[in-house]
Scaffold this motif. Structure first.
Motif, PDB file in Angstrom:
ATOM      1  N   ARG A 172       2.713   4.649   2.985  1.00  0.00           N
ATOM      2  CA  ARG A 172       4.152   4.547   3.240  1.00  0.00           C
ATOM      3  C   ARG A 172       4.684   5.808   3.900  1.00  0.00           C
ATOM      4  NH1 ARG A 172       6.729   1.677  -1.910  1.00  0.00           N
ATOM      5  NH2 ARG A 172       5.924  -0.400  -1.475  1.00  0.00           N
ATOM      6  N   ASN A 173       5.312   5.623   5.027  1.00  0.00           N
ATOM      7  CA  ASN A 173       6.001   6.703   5.728  1.00  0.00           C
ATOM      8  C   ASN A 173       6.980   6.061   6.707  1.00  0.00           C
ATOM      9  OD1 ASN A 173       4.499   5.944   8.030  1.00  0.00           O
ATOM     10  ND2 ASN A 173       2.875   7.391   7.538  1.00  0.00           N
ATOM     11  N   THR A 202       7.470   2.004   7.832  1.00  0.00           N
ATOM     12  CA  THR A 202       8.770   1.346   7.671  1.00  0.00           C
ATOM     13  C   THR A 202       9.155   0.645   8.970  1.00  0.00           C
ATOM     14  OG1 THR A 202       9.503   2.994   6.056  1.00  0.00           O
ATOM     15  CG2 THR A 202      11.220   1.730   7.167  1.00  0.00           C
ATOM     16  N   CYS A 240       0.845  -1.204   0.000  1.00  0.00           N
ATOM     17  CA  CYS A 240       0.000   0.000   0.000  1.00  0.00           C
ATOM     18  C   CYS A 240       0.875   1.248   0.000  1.00  0.00           C
ATOM     19  CB  CYS A 240      -0.937  -0.010   1.200  1.00  0.00           C
ATOM     20  SG  CYS A 240      -2.147  -1.324   1.144  1.00  0.00           S
ATOM     21  N   ARG A 241       1.098   1.782  -1.180  1.00  0.00           N
ATOM     22  CA  ARG A 241       1.975   2.954  -1.299  1.00  0.00           C
ATOM     23  C   ARG A 241       1.389   4.191  -0.611  1.00  0.00           C
ATOM     24  NH1 ARG A 241       5.966   2.164  -5.349  1.00  0.00           N
ATOM     25  NH2 ARG A 241       5.571   0.271  -6.528  1.00  0.00           N
TER      26      ARG A 241
END
Length: 197
Positions: A35-36, A40, A31-32
């Protein structure tokens, strides 16, 4: 003696945990939109726990040959320490995020924190395991399971770092609550309910 009920609970619990960790890791990877830095950290924690649980489930009782058992014990030691280290990094990230709620230059700090993630997250546990293995290589693995031997307090090669990380995370948690409370106390009186919450 082996307790069959406990063994069943362990197998079912770890099996469900493996499924959920796999789904979480796939979510964080694919799920882009989400992303943060936080995802991560969660992804690395999920990977470490997935591998540790899988190894635990499949190999904790493979005590022969002894060299293989020692390798399994060392890998479990490393993976569980790495999981705790990623939890520590998450706690530090939350503290920095809370302290930077009103700071304009938080992106530089975020880049510096991001640069240290992988060296600390995977390097620090590797150093602990390497020192422990160099000091007492024979104490990896027991006759019953592939884990740290309790002789000569060797289990503290795991418990010491874990207790330290838990203590640091408790301090980070309290400082995060204090930072959030301080930031919310500067809000206008019109949002007193939000501030109290």
């Amino acid at each position: 003696e082996a307790d069959p009920a406990l063994a069943l609970i362990t197998q079912v619990g770890l099996g469900l945990s493996l499924l959920c960790l796999l789904l979480a890791a796939l979510t964080f990877l694919l799920c882009r939109a989400i992303r943060n830095l936080s995802t991560t950290l969660h992804l690395q924690l999920s990977i470490c726990l997935f591998l540790a649980h899988l190894l635990f489930l499949t190999a904790i009782h493979r005590t022969e040959p002894k060299v293989l058992c020692a390798i399994i014990a060392g890998a479990l030691h490393y993976l569980y320490l790495a999981a705790f280290t990623w939890m520590l990094l998450e706690g530090l990230h939350l503290l920095l995020a809370a302290r930077n709620l009103t700071v304009l230059h938080s992106s530089a700090r975020s880049r510096g924190f991001r640069a240290l993630l992988f060296p600390v997250g995977y390097g620090l546990p590797a150093v602990v395991v390497a020192v422990a293995a160099a000091a007492r290589p024979r104490l990896y693995g027991t006759a019953a399971r592939c884990w740290l031997n309790t002789e000569k307090g060797f289990v503290w090669a795991f418990l010491g770092p874990v207790c330290t990380i838990i203590s640091i995370n408790m301090v980070c948690f309290l400082l995060t609550l204090w930072a959030v409370k301080s930031r919310l106390s500067t809000l206008s009186r019109d949002v007193s309910t939000l501030r109290d919450t």
